[in-house]
Design a protein around this motif. Structure first.
Motif, PDB file in Angstrom:
ATOM      1  N   LEU A 226       0.838  -1.204   0.000  1.00  0.00           N
ATOM      2  CA  LEU A 226       0.000   0.000   0.000  1.00  0.00           C
ATOM      3  C   LEU A 226       0.872   1.252   0.000  1.00  0.00           C
ATOM      4  O   LEU A 226       0.643   2.182  -0.788  1.00  0.00           O
ATOM      5  N   LEU A 229       2.456   1.778  -3.448  1.00  0.00           N
ATOM      6  CA  LEU A 229       1.503   2.236  -4.458  1.00  0.00           C
ATOM      7  C   LEU A 229       1.101   3.689  -4.200  1.00  0.00           C
ATOM      8  O   LEU A 229       0.963   4.479  -5.142  1.00  0.00           O
ATOM      9  N   GLU A 230       0.956   4.041  -2.936  1.00  0.00           N
ATOM     10  CA  GLU A 230       0.658   5.433  -2.582  1.00  0.00           C
ATOM     11  C   GLU A 230       1.803   6.355  -3.023  1.00  0.00           C
ATOM     12  O   GLU A 230       1.563   7.433  -3.588  1.00  0.00           O
ATOM     13  N   ARG A 233       1.957   6.915  -6.738  1.00  0.00           N
ATOM     14  CA  ARG A 233       0.930   7.876  -7.165  1.00  0.00           C
ATOM     15  C   ARG A 233       1.329   9.299  -6.806  1.00  0.00           C
ATOM     16  O   ARG A 233       1.126  10.242  -7.577  1.00  0.00           O
ATOM     17  N   LEU A 247      -5.230  -0.473  -5.363  1.00  0.00           N
ATOM     18  CA  LEU A 247      -4.994   0.518  -4.314  1.00  0.00           C
ATOM     19  C   LEU A 247      -6.189   0.568  -3.358  1.00  0.00           C
ATOM     20  O   LEU A 247      -6.017   0.565  -2.130  1.00  0.00           O
ATOM     21  N   TYR A 251      -6.241  -0.362   0.616  1.00  0.00           N
ATOM     22  CA  TYR A 251      -6.762   0.542   1.656  1.00  0.00           C
ATOM     23  C   TYR A 251      -7.736  -0.207   2.557  1.00  0.00           C
ATOM     24  O   TYR A 251      -7.656  -0.142   3.795  1.00  0.00           O
TER      25      TYR A 251
END
Length: 393
Positions: A226, A229-230, A233, A247, A251
């Motif tokens: 997570l 991927l955050e 972005r 994503l 979450y």
């Protein structure tokens, strides 16, 4: 992971190398003439000049063959270049650094011609017997490349390990080979540090970020996946629809359902959401206890499939919107799970003080599918009816 490597053409042999070899006088004259022709870009003439050489000494023949290999290569005649280079090497007439350079030329020619197995044999000999100041690290890199192209994953890793002994600054090519081999050998934990080194070199490279997330998922490091991927972005890496769904899922999996729902809502704003996407978004809103958003999303899902009016009704009942709940349940006439729908009606009617209708629905539910919940409602509402009746009398 698909990788392509382009082997660089080699132009090592210049006029100065003639002095390193004792050539017969007439051969040396023809060699000098050929070299002048080559310098003037008359490669065809240079080749013909050398082909006309009649050398008696084996060393002369080997050296002429090596020059021919070089000119054939420059003239994009790779097959002829290989023939000449192979002769120069296998004759064993070229010694020391010149012999080593001839073998290097042959190895590169073979690699360029996709004759990888023979090429890698020569590269290993070159690495084991390199003269001083030769760049042996690049030989090990070339060996790693070839083993990778041959799908020989462990040999590729071993070669890159030899390359890394030279402690050079990180570079994309060797790290890419290492990563590809690690993934093929399912060494996912070991792959994660390799990807992070690649990201230090190419932080905007989308593929490295996705590989990192994939490896973290395979090793069950869901919170790290997570975070990766955050961060991708945040750095402006464009995520596909599938990436965004992942994503959202991460979450939710990490206990942040509201962000999951917002990501799904963002996706819905980009295109018409599917029924599956709507129901997933509604579940996320519900997990986040965002009741209004959950109800609204269930209503959108119900426009695709009426069975989701039951979810709408449940939430409206939970929020005290009893008449709205009954209106939603009315849209489920003739639908499956009639017993469950009748029990929901029972609760809504009871809250609206419509006790007789509530009792009727409870009995209907028990008739369709007997249950302890239906029987409890029947018992309670019957007692309530008797109590009210006694009070009125």
């Amino acid at each position: 992971m698909k990788m392509k490597y382009i082997f660089i053409g080699l132009l090592w042999l210049y006029a100065s190398t003639v002095s390193a070899v004792e050539l017969s006088r007439h051969v040396a004259a023809q060699v000098m003439q050929a070299q002048k022709q080559a310098e003037q870009q008359h490669l065809e003439q240079a080749i013909e000049t050398l082909r006309a050489v009649t050398a008696a000494k084996p060393q002369d023949q080997a050296y002429v063959a090596l020059l021919l290999a070089n000119y054939y290569w420059q003239n994009e005649q790779s097959k002829q270049a290989i023939v000449q280079a192979r002769y120069a090497v296998t004759s064993n007439q070229l010694k020391d650094e010149l012999g080593w350079s001839a073998k290097r030329m042959l190895a590169d020619l073979l690699a360029n011609d996709h004759q990888y197995q023979e090429a890698v044999t020569y590269y290993r000999q070159l690495a084991d017997n390199a003269p001083a100041k030769k760049d042996v690290s690049q030989l090990w890199l070339r060996i790693g490349q070839i083993h990778y192209l041959l799908s020989q994953w462990q040999q590729a890793l071993d070669a890159i390990s030899q390359y890394q002994h030279f402690q050079l600054p990180d570079a994309v090519t060797p790290l890419s080979i290492q990563l590809g081999a690690q993934i093929q050998l399912t060494r996912y934990k070991a792959a994660i540090p390799t990807i992070k080194r690649l990201l230090a070199l190419e932080p905007e490279q989308r593929n490295w970020w996705l590989q990192l997330v994939n490896m973290e998922l395979k090793t069950k490091q869901f919170r790290s996946a997570l975070a990766s991927l955050e961060l991708a972005r945040l750095k402006g890496v464009k995520l596909s629809e599938q990436n965004l769904k992942l994503l959202a899922s991460l979450y939710a999996q990490n206990g942040i359902p509201e962000r999951a729902a917002r990501v799904m809502a963002e996706l819905a704003g980009q295109s018409s959401p599917t029924l599956e996407e709507l129901t997933q978004t509604a579940y996320y809103w519900q997990q986040a206890k965002e009741w209004d958003e959950a109800t609204e999303t269930w209503q959108l899902a119900a426009q695709h499939d009426k069975k989701y009016y039951r979810n709408v009704a449940r939430l409206q009942l939970q929020q005290g919107n009893y008449q709205e709940s009954l209106d939603a349940l009315a849209l489920l006439q003739g639908h499956a799970q009639a017993a469950d729908i009748a029990l929901l009606r029972t609760q809504a009617l009871y809250k609206l003080n419509q006790f007789e209708q509530a009792l009727s629905q409870a009995k209907k539910a028990d008739r369709i599918q007997p249950s302890s919940e239906a029987k409890s409602w029947i018992k309670y509402l019957t007692q309530l009816h008797e109590y009210r009746k006694n009070r009125e009398s």
